[in-house]
Design a protein around this motif. Structure first.
Motif, mmCIF file in Angstrom:
data_model
loop_
_atom_site.group_PDB
_atom_site.id
_atom_site.type_symbol
_atom_site.label_atom_id
_atom_site.label_comp_id
_atom_site.label_asym_id
_atom_site.label_seq_id
_atom_site.Cartn_x
_atom_site.Cartn_y
_atom_site.Cartn_z
ATOM 1 N N ALA A 179 0.819 -1.214 0.000
ATOM 2 C CA ALA A 179 0.000 0.000 0.000
ATOM 3 C C ALA A 179 0.852 1.264 0.000
ATOM 4 C CB ALA A 179 -0.935 0.000 1.209
ATOM 5 N N THR A 180 2.048 1.194 0.554
ATOM 6 C CA THR A 180 2.933 2.356 0.638
ATOM 7 C C THR A 180 3.798 2.528 -0.608
ATOM 8 O OG1 THR A 180 4.493 0.962 1.835
ATOM 9 C CG2 THR A 180 3.056 2.388 3.157
ATOM 10 N N THR A 181 3.577 1.698 -1.610
ATOM 11 C CA THR A 181 4.384 1.750 -2.833
ATOM 12 C C THR A 181 3.716 2.617 -3.886
ATOM 13 O OG1 THR A 181 5.408 -0.398 -2.442
ATOM 14 C CG2 THR A 181 5.345 0.374 -4.714
ATOM 15 N N LEU A 182 4.458 3.568 -4.408
ATOM 16 C CA LEU A 182 3.995 4.394 -5.520
ATOM 17 C C LEU A 182 4.189 3.610 -6.811
ATOM 18 C CD1 LEU A 182 5.662 7.776 -4.483
ATOM 19 C CD2 LEU A 182 3.360 6.963 -3.940
ATOM 20 N N HIS A 183 3.177 3.609 -7.653
ATOM 21 C CA HIS A 183 3.224 2.847 -8.891
ATOM 22 C C HIS A 183 2.279 3.507 -9.898
ATOM 23 C CE1 HIS A 183 -0.209 1.382 -6.576
ATOM 24 N NE2 HIS A 183 -0.752 1.038 -7.719
ATOM 25 N N TYR A 184 2.288 3.014 -11.108
ATOM 26 C CA TYR A 184 1.313 3.456 -12.110
ATOM 27 C C TYR A 184 1.250 2.373 -13.180
ATOM 28 C CZ TYR A 184 -1.647 6.973 -14.348
ATOM 29 O OH TYR A 184 -2.714 7.654 -14.883
ATOM 30 N N ALA A 185 0.903 2.712 -14.400
ATOM 31 C CA ALA A 185 0.764 1.693 -15.440
ATOM 32 C C ALA A 185 2.101 1.005 -15.705
ATOM 33 C CB ALA A 185 0.255 2.331 -16.728
ATOM 34 N N PRO A 186 2.090 -0.315 -15.943
ATOM 35 C CA PRO A 186 3.326 -1.013 -16.302
ATOM 36 C C PRO A 186 3.905 -0.482 -17.614
ATOM 37 C CG PRO A 186 1.595 -2.567 -15.685
ATOM 38 C CD PRO A 186 0.947 -1.223 -15.833
ATOM 39 N N CYS A 187 5.138 -0.852 -17.875
ATOM 40 C CA CYS A 187 5.792 -0.574 -19.155
ATOM 41 C C CYS A 187 6.017 -1.893 -19.882
ATOM 42 C CB CYS A 187 7.127 0.131 -18.936
ATOM 43 S SG CYS A 187 6.988 1.756 -18.150
ATOM 44 N N HIS A 188 5.955 -1.836 -21.222
ATOM 45 C CA HIS A 188 6.152 -3.076 -21.977
ATOM 46 C C HIS A 188 7.634 -3.374 -22.159
ATOM 47 C CE1 HIS A 188 5.949 -0.016 -25.306
ATOM 48 N NE2 HIS A 188 6.958 -0.737 -25.775
ATOM 49 N N VAL A 189 7.917 -4.645 -22.354
ATOM 50 C CA VAL A 189 9.269 -5.111 -22.624
ATOM 51 C C VAL A 189 9.418 -5.352 -24.120
ATOM 52 C CG1 VAL A 189 10.962 -6.937 -22.188
ATOM 53 C CG2 VAL A 189 9.496 -6.115 -20.328
ATOM 54 N N GLU A 190 8.455 -6.066 -24.680
ATOM 55 C CA GLU A 190 8.434 -6.325 -26.116
ATOM 56 C C GLU A 190 7.519 -5.314 -26.807
ATOM 57 O OE1 GLU A 190 10.354 -8.538 -27.393
ATOM 58 O OE2 GLU A 190 10.979 -9.542 -25.540
ATOM 59 N N ASP A 191 7.790 -5.051 -28.083
ATOM 60 C CA ASP A 191 6.953 -4.108 -28.831
ATOM 61 C C ASP A 191 5.517 -4.583 -28.955
ATOM 62 O OD1 ASP A 191 9.081 -2.402 -29.134
ATOM 63 O OD2 ASP A 191 9.629 -3.130 -31.133
ATOM 64 N N SER A 192 5.290 -5.872 -28.711
ATOM 65 C CA SER A 192 3.925 -6.421 -28.778
ATOM 66 C C SER A 192 3.057 -5.966 -27.610
ATOM 67 C CB SER A 192 3.974 -7.945 -28.820
ATOM 68 O OG SER A 192 4.755 -8.455 -27.750
ATOM 69 N N GLY A 193 3.645 -5.289 -26.606
ATOM 70 C CA GLY A 193 2.857 -4.718 -25.510
ATOM 71 C C GLY A 193 2.875 -5.558 -24.250
ATOM 72 N N PHE A 194 2.051 -5.140 -23.272
ATOM 73 C CA PHE A 194 1.981 -5.858 -21.997
ATOM 74 C C PHE A 194 0.528 -6.140 -21.627
ATOM 75 C CE2 PHE A 194 1.401 -1.460 -20.659
ATOM 76 C CZ PHE A 194 0.402 -1.564 -19.706
ATOM 77 N N ARG A 195 0.349 -7.197 -20.846
ATOM 78 C CA ARG A 195 -0.943 -7.497 -20.206
ATOM 79 C C ARG A 195 -0.667 -7.780 -18.734
ATOM 80 N NH1 ARG A 195 -2.359 -10.114 -25.330
ATOM 81 N NH2 ARG A 195 -4.394 -9.353 -26.040
ATOM 82 N N CYS A 196 -1.507 -7.215 -17.849
ATOM 83 C CA CYS A 196 -1.295 -7.377 -16.417
ATOM 84 C C CYS A 196 -2.635 -7.482 -15.699
ATOM 85 C CB CYS A 196 -0.524 -6.170 -15.874
ATOM 86 S SG CYS A 196 -0.135 -6.257 -14.114
ATOM 87 N N VAL A 197 -2.800 -8.528 -14.889
ATOM 88 C CA VAL A 197 -3.976 -8.651 -14.022
ATOM 89 C C VAL A 197 -3.786 -7.711 -12.833
ATOM 90 C CG1 VAL A 197 -5.346 -10.203 -12.577
ATOM 91 C CG2 VAL A 197 -4.308 -11.057 -14.707
#
Length: 208
Positions: A135-153
């Motif tokens: 809960a104390t961690t600042l975060h936002y949208a993930p970044c992709h590794v491959e040009d094909s993009g990312f998916r995250c639950v």
């Protein structure tokens, strides 16, 4: 500035979260394969088909201590920080693809509610990995590794990130950061955020 990326198994990640093992997530990962993958970023807080899976019931019963949860996703293409957010509760992320998270500490937000992006670290989360983001961690949208993009639950307490009811008079300065239910947000001026977003990140809009 482009950040160096550490593995999520690095000792440094323990300040932000932990890797969770033992849960069978195959059905969840399979369902995620049919979710949208846009050129930008999309976030859907609650998806009925994901919430009905047996493993989701296990997450609710054990990881969230039998409190109601919602299961959604964050998918797309992204290379930049743009903003940071935090909740009053931990967030569970499941990497469907390899992805990178840029993370910081809520404790480093100044009394004036600004935040220096140079304090952040980036971590590679391999496909299939389940993590808790504190809960104390600042975060936002993930970044992709491959040009094909990312998916995250994305798993959070039920109601998180839904539209706010009117706040009325501001009582405490932090109220300015409340952007959605159980979501406090600090944006970067280059983040392309809505006009009502609170802008308070100093330093560069980090990229990986």
């Amino acid at each position: 500035m482009e950040l160096a990326v550490k593995p999520v198994t690095d000792e440094a990640f323990r300040a932000y979260g932990k890797v969770i093992t033992g849960y069978e997530t195959g059905d969840l990962l399979e369902k995620m394969g049919s979710t949208p993958l846009p050129d930008d970023v999309t976030y859907v807080p609650s998806v009925k088909e994901l919430e009905e899976l047996a493993v989701t019931k296990e997450f609710e019963k054990k990881l969230y201590g039998q409190m109601p949860i919602q299961v959604g996703f964050c998918n797309g293409h992204n290379r930049k920080l743009n903003a940071v957010e935090y909740h009053r509760d931990s967030e569970i992320n499941i990497a469907v693809t390899d992805l990178i998270l840029i993370l910081g500490k809520q404790q480093d937000i100044t009394p004036e509610f600004t935040y220096d992006s140079s304090l952040m670290e980036a971590f590679l989360v391999p496909a299939g990995t389940v993590i808790e983001v504190f809960a104390t961690t600042l975060h936002y949208a993930p970044c992709h590794v491959e040009d094909s993009g990312f998916r995250c639950v994305v798993i959070l307490p039920k109601g998180t990130n839904q539209e706010l009811e009117p706040l009325g008079e501001m009582v405490y300065e932090e109220d300015r950061l409340l952007f959605a239910k159980n979501k406090w947000l600090i944006g970067h001026e280059e983040g392309g955020l809505p006009e009502e977003a609170y802008i308070g990140i100093t330093g560069e809009n980090l990229a990986v």
